[in-house]
Motif scaffolding. Structure first.
Motif, PDB file in Angstrom:
ATOM      1  N   ILE B  83      39.647  29.301  42.726  1.00 50.44           N
ATOM      2  CA  ILE B  83      40.392  29.644  41.510  1.00 50.44           C
ATOM      3  C   ILE B  83      41.900  29.531  41.757  1.00 50.44           C
ATOM      4  O   ILE B  83      42.405  29.988  42.780  1.00 50.44           O
ATOM      5  CB  ILE B  83      40.063  31.072  41.047  1.00 50.44           C
ATOM      6  CG1 ILE B  83      38.540  31.277  41.048  1.00 50.44           C
ATOM      7  CG2 ILE B  83      40.615  31.311  39.651  1.00 50.44           C
ATOM      8  CD1 ILE B  83      38.125  32.713  40.797  1.00 50.44           C
ATOM      9  N   PHE B  85      45.631  30.196  39.776  1.00 50.05           N
ATOM     10  CA  PHE B  85      46.231  30.863  38.624  1.00 50.05           C
ATOM     11  C   PHE B  85      47.646  30.358  38.361  1.00 50.05           C
ATOM     12  O   PHE B  85      48.295  29.788  39.246  1.00 50.05           O
ATOM     13  CB  PHE B  85      46.299  32.369  38.860  1.00 50.05           C
ATOM     14  CG  PHE B  85      44.959  32.999  39.060  1.00 50.05           C
ATOM     15  CD1 PHE B  85      44.195  33.391  37.977  1.00 50.05           C
ATOM     16  CD2 PHE B  85      44.459  33.187  40.337  1.00 50.05           C
ATOM     17  CE1 PHE B  85      42.958  33.967  38.160  1.00 50.05           C
ATOM     18  CE2 PHE B  85      43.217  33.768  40.534  1.00 50.05           C
ATOM     19  CZ  PHE B  85      42.471  34.150  39.436  1.00 50.05           C
ATOM     20  N   LYS B  89      49.253  34.115  42.668  1.00 54.73           N
ATOM     21  CA  LYS B  89      48.576  35.248  43.296  1.00 54.73           C
ATOM     22  C   LYS B  89      48.470  35.092  44.823  1.00 54.73           C
ATOM     23  O   LYS B  89      47.405  35.305  45.418  1.00 54.73           O
ATOM     24  CB  LYS B  89      47.173  35.455  42.700  1.00 54.73           C
ATOM     25  CG  LYS B  89      47.195  35.882  41.239  1.00 54.73           C
ATOM     26  CD  LYS B  89      45.945  36.655  40.874  1.00 54.73           C
ATOM     27  CE  LYS B  89      45.753  36.803  39.367  1.00 54.73           C
ATOM     28  NZ  LYS B  89      46.871  37.531  38.719  1.00 54.73           N
ATOM     29  N   LEU B  90      49.569  34.750  45.434  1.00 56.26           N
ATOM     30  CA  LEU B  90      49.608  34.753  46.901  1.00 56.26           C
ATOM     31  C   LEU B  90      49.984  36.155  47.367  1.00 56.26           C
ATOM     32  O   LEU B  90      50.669  36.883  46.650  1.00 56.26           O
ATOM     33  CB  LEU B  90      50.655  33.747  47.403  1.00 56.26           C
ATOM     34  CG  LEU B  90      50.385  32.281  47.072  1.00 56.26           C
ATOM     35  CD1 LEU B  90      51.600  31.434  47.416  1.00 56.26           C
ATOM     36  CD2 LEU B  90      49.157  31.787  47.823  1.00 56.26           C
ATOM     37  N   LEU B  91      49.511  36.534  48.557  1.00 50.14           N
ATOM     38  CA  LEU B  91      49.881  37.840  49.082  1.00 50.14           C
ATOM     39  C   LEU B  91      51.272  37.730  49.688  1.00 50.14           C
ATOM     40  O   LEU B  91      51.491  36.947  50.614  1.00 50.14           O
ATOM     41  CB  LEU B  91      48.872  38.300  50.136  1.00 50.14           C
ATOM     42  CG  LEU B  91      47.460  38.455  49.578  1.00 50.14           C
ATOM     43  CD1 LEU B  91      46.478  38.846  50.673  1.00 50.14           C
ATOM     44  CD2 LEU B  91      47.439  39.483  48.469  1.00 50.14           C
ATOM     45  N   PRO B  92      52.221  38.512  49.169  1.00 50.86           N
ATOM     46  CA  PRO B  92      53.630  38.308  49.531  1.00 50.86           C
ATOM     47  C   PRO B  92      53.947  38.597  50.989  1.00 50.86           C
ATOM     48  O   PRO B  92      54.904  38.061  51.526  1.00 50.86           O
ATOM     49  CB  PRO B  92      54.372  39.268  48.603  1.00 50.86           C
ATOM     50  CG  PRO B  92      53.374  40.268  48.178  1.00 50.86           C
ATOM     51  CD  PRO B  92      52.038  39.575  48.182  1.00 50.86           C
ATOM     52  N   ARG B  93      53.142  39.441  51.621  1.00 53.11           N
ATOM     53  CA  ARG B  93      53.498  39.797  52.999  1.00 53.11           C
ATOM     54  C   ARG B  93      52.725  38.999  54.034  1.00 53.11           C
ATOM     55  O   ARG B  93      52.648  39.382  55.184  1.00 53.11           O
ATOM     56  CB  ARG B  93      53.317  41.299  53.217  1.00 53.11           C
ATOM     57  CG  ARG B  93      54.603  42.035  52.880  1.00 53.11           C
ATOM     58  CD  ARG B  93      54.441  43.500  53.046  1.00 53.11           C
ATOM     59  NE  ARG B  93      53.680  44.057  51.937  1.00 53.11           N
ATOM     60  CZ  ARG B  93      53.756  45.327  51.556  1.00 53.11           C
ATOM     61  NH1 ARG B  93      54.528  46.149  52.211  1.00 53.11           N
ATOM     62  NH2 ARG B  93      53.052  45.776  50.553  1.00 53.11           N
ATOM     63  N   GLN B  94      52.115  37.889  53.575  1.00 51.83           N
ATOM     64  CA  GLN B  94      51.426  37.036  54.523  1.00 51.83           C
ATOM     65  C   GLN B  94      51.990  35.620  54.427  1.00 51.83           C
ATOM     66  O   GLN B  94      52.386  35.174  53.353  1.00 51.83           O
ATOM     67  CB  GLN B  94      49.931  37.031  54.204  1.00 51.83           C
ATOM     68  CG  GLN B  94      49.333  38.420  54.250  1.00 51.83           C
ATOM     69  CD  GLN B  94      47.826  38.422  54.362  1.00 51.83           C
ATOM     70  OE1 GLN B  94      47.195  37.385  54.481  1.00 51.83           O
ATOM     71  NE2 GLN B  94      47.254  39.607  54.323  1.00 51.83           N
ATOM     72  N   PHE B 102      43.081  33.920  54.865  1.00 49.70           N
ATOM     73  CA  PHE B 102      42.545  35.120  54.230  1.00 49.70           C
ATOM     74  C   PHE B 102      41.237  34.816  53.482  1.00 49.70           C
ATOM     75  O   PHE B 102      40.253  35.546  53.603  1.00 49.70           O
ATOM     76  CB  PHE B 102      43.603  35.659  53.266  1.00 49.70           C
ATOM     77  CG  PHE B 102      43.280  36.978  52.641  1.00 49.70           C
ATOM     78  CD1 PHE B 102      43.313  38.139  53.385  1.00 49.70           C
ATOM     79  CD2 PHE B 102      42.950  37.064  51.295  1.00 49.70           C
ATOM     80  CE1 PHE B 102      43.031  39.348  52.814  1.00 49.70           C
ATOM     81  CE2 PHE B 102      42.667  38.286  50.707  1.00 49.70           C
ATOM     82  CZ  PHE B 102      42.708  39.434  51.469  1.00 49.70           C
ATOM     83  N   ALA B 103      41.260  33.700  52.738  1.00 44.18           N
ATOM     84  CA  ALA B 103      40.077  33.329  51.957  1.00 44.18           C
ATOM     85  C   ALA B 103      38.885  33.048  52.867  1.00 44.18           C
ATOM     86  O   ALA B 103      37.740  33.306  52.503  1.00 44.18           O
ATOM     87  CB  ALA B 103      40.375  32.110  51.103  1.00 44.18           C
ATOM     88  N   ARG B 150      44.261  27.547  49.353  1.00 44.60           N
ATOM     89  CA  ARG B 150      43.380  28.706  49.479  1.00 44.60           C
ATOM     90  C   ARG B 150      42.112  28.519  48.650  1.00 44.60           C
ATOM     91  O   ARG B 150      41.027  28.927  49.053  1.00 44.60           O
ATOM     92  CB  ARG B 150      44.116  29.975  49.027  1.00 44.60           C
ATOM     93  CG  ARG B 150      43.286  31.228  49.161  1.00 44.60           C
ATOM     94  CD  ARG B 150      44.027  32.456  48.720  1.00 44.60           C
ATOM     95  NE  ARG B 150      44.353  32.385  47.303  1.00 44.60           N
ATOM     96  CZ  ARG B 150      45.221  33.191  46.697  1.00 44.60           C
ATOM     97  NH1 ARG B 150      45.870  34.095  47.396  1.00 44.60           N
ATOM     98  NH2 ARG B 150      45.467  33.075  45.417  1.00 44.60           N
TER      99      ARG B 150
END
Lengths: 295, 246
Positions: B83, B85, B89-94, B102-103, B150
């Protein structure tokens, strides 16, 4: 959960505690403060209860015996009294001992007793100790009917008043502790919730990439548990030190007040706090994560 | 691969998002979902990854009826769906690498697989040199590429893109669309919701048009082989519009 994922979740939890440093510190501190207050409260309650028990156990019924009893009769009577409901201990006090005690109590004024050694006016007696103030009335009534008991002495009103006060203190303490536990639960789980709301983004992404709910929960559970344990450890250490200080203060200044010794109370309290802290942290996390897992 | 049968969706507040929508999307297709804001594009996409359930009608994904899917099975459905968007929607601290990894971690991939596949995927989207950058150090287009990486790193059957170019300028948008086309060429079904008319017009692919919850047009455009005409039109459009910019 296999060993590999277990260590993975543990590592994730530790990493995320590090990443969310300030928030983690805030929740651990909240846990610590709440549990410390709870601990101080518990310590106070334990000591008030101890004090109450001490006062209670000092309540005794005095049975004055007929003058003509021989030692076998006294022993028989002792056994009879001991078998009464609620009696914990029966101690024989001869009239000579009673006089000696009286002399001691009078101290410098003991010369008042000069010359009465030959014709001691006191009577032999049995000191009867009971399980508590609630038993005093029944024991006194029961003992009065026994042959050889001439007279029963105890302070009925005092026993009743102490009984009432102690009951009130115990009930009140229990209710307050219940409230404190609830408040602690609320504060801690709320803090954990804030930590998690701050990271709802992460949970959203996890859900979109196909993480199972338990995969999402475990790291949060460990994280909550760590923070809870951390806070509990801090609270326990602080409460321990404060208690040591308080106990020594009471010993030196108001030594007639009985205090519960630091050990093993400190150990018990420490482990309870750790248990409660870890549990609240883990539970708070899992419950807070739940609302993000709903589909 | 995807089937909609008389799908209706009414939200609790009374909004009718979809009304008797039926469509079938085959394996390997590339489909645009178009329509004005509020036409039901996002709802359609959300139904596919089972973020929403239809009020009536059925949605089938890879043969599974989503209305009868147990909540426990949803994560496994989503492992087949990548998916993307509008807001990345990325994780800001990674870092980019961590975001993509992560996925894979989430579905229990081994560290060795992660070490092998993440760099390859980043290479595919052209982000190899940004692997250690954090999202706020990336441009919008780079962030969307990272999000795309991702989405595809677990090799899903379907890639869903909900307004993936909504926050991007035309040149960057084109890059993202080309990437999606490339992913599609590998056999992955791609569904892209968009209201960027220029993109839809330039790429000759099937278009499902929604208006007020109804499918008003479903046009199969068979011009699959040569993208030249479309790209040329796009490029002309770009040169015309970019003259005003530095």
């Amino acid at each position: 959960m296999g060993a590999r994922s277990f260590s993975l979740f543990l590592r994730e939890a530790l990493t995320s505690i590090r990443r969310n440093g300030l928030m983690s510190l805030a929740s651990a501190t909240t846990v610590a403060v709440s549990l410390f207050i709870l601990a101080v409260f518990l310590l106070t309650a334990v000591n008030v209860d101890n004090l109450a028990s001490t006062i209670e156990s000092g309540l005794e019924v005095r049975l004055y015996l007929a003058a003509d009893l021989d030692s076998t009769a006294v022993d028989g009577l002792k056994a009879q009294v001991a078998s009464l409901d609620g009696v914990t201990e029966v101690r024989y006090v001869s009239k000579a001992e009673a006089l000696a005690t009286l002399r001691q109590q009078l101290g410098q004024d003991s010369d008042l007793l000069e010359g009465i050694d030959q014709m001691n006016p006191l009577r032999d007696s049995l000191r009867v100790f009971t399980k508590g103030s609630a038993w005093v009335d029944a024991v006194a009534a029961g003992a009065a009917t026994l042959i050889g008991v001439e007279d029963v002495g105890y302070t009925h009103d005092l026993a009743q008043r102490i009984l009432r006060v102690i009951t009130a203190i115990r009930l009140g303490g229990l209710a307050l502790i219940g409230l404190m536990v609830l408040a602690t639960l609320f504060v801690v789980s709320n803090t954990v919730r804030l930590t998690i709301i701050a990271r709802s983004e992460e949970i959203t992404v996890m859900r979109f990439v196909g993480a199972t709910n338990w995969f999402i929960r475990w790291p949060f559970l460990f994280e909550g548990m760590f923070l809870g344990l951390l806070g509990a450890a801090a609270a326990g250490l602080a409460a321990w030190q404060v208690y040591i200080w308080a106990v020594s203060g009471i010993y030196t200044n108001v030594s007639f007040i009985p205090v519960v010794p630091v050990y093993p109370l400190a150990w018990r309290l420490g482990f309870s706090l750790l248990g409660v802290g870890g549990l609240i942290g883990a539970l708070g996390s899992v419950l807070s994560v739940r609302r993000f897992l709903r589909v | 691969m995807l089937q909609f049968y008389d799908v209706c969706k009414t939200y609790p507040n009374g909004t009718v998002a979809l009304n008797k929508a039926s469509a079938t999307i085959s394996k390997g297709e590339f489909v645009f979902i178009v329509g004005p804001s509020g036409a039901g594009k996002s709802t359609l996409v959300r139904l596919i990854y089972r973020e929403e359930l239809p009020t009536s009608g059925y949605v089938f994904v890879n043969g599974a009826n989503l209305s009868r899917l147990k909540p426990r099975a949803i994560p496994y459905l989503r492992r087949n769906i990548g998916i993307v968007f509008q807001d990345y929607k990325l994780l800001p601290r990674q870092t980019t690498h961590e975001n993509v990894a992560f996925a894979m971690r989430v579905i229990g991939a081994t560290p060795r697989d992660i070490a092998r596949r993440v760099p390859a995927t980043l290479d595919l989207v052209g982000l190899s040199d940004k692997a250690d950058a954090y999202p706020d150090e990336l441009s919008g287009g780079e962030q969307q590429r990272a999000a795309l990486a991702r989405a595809i790193v677990n090799r899903p059957l379907i890639v869903l893109a909900d307004e993936p170019t909504g926050n991007l300028d035309p040149v960057t948008s084109w890059g993202i669309v080309q990437l999606l086309l490339e992913i599609n060429r590998g056999g992955t079904t791609v569904v892209m919701a968009t209201h960027a008319k220029t993109i839809v017009d330039s790429v000759r692919r099937r278009v499902i048009a929604l208006d007020r919850g109804c499918i008003v047009r479903d046009k199969q455009r068979s011009d699959y082989g040569d993208l030249g005409g479309g790209e040329r039109a796009w490029a002309q459009g770009l040169s015309a519009s970019s003259s005003g910019k530095p």
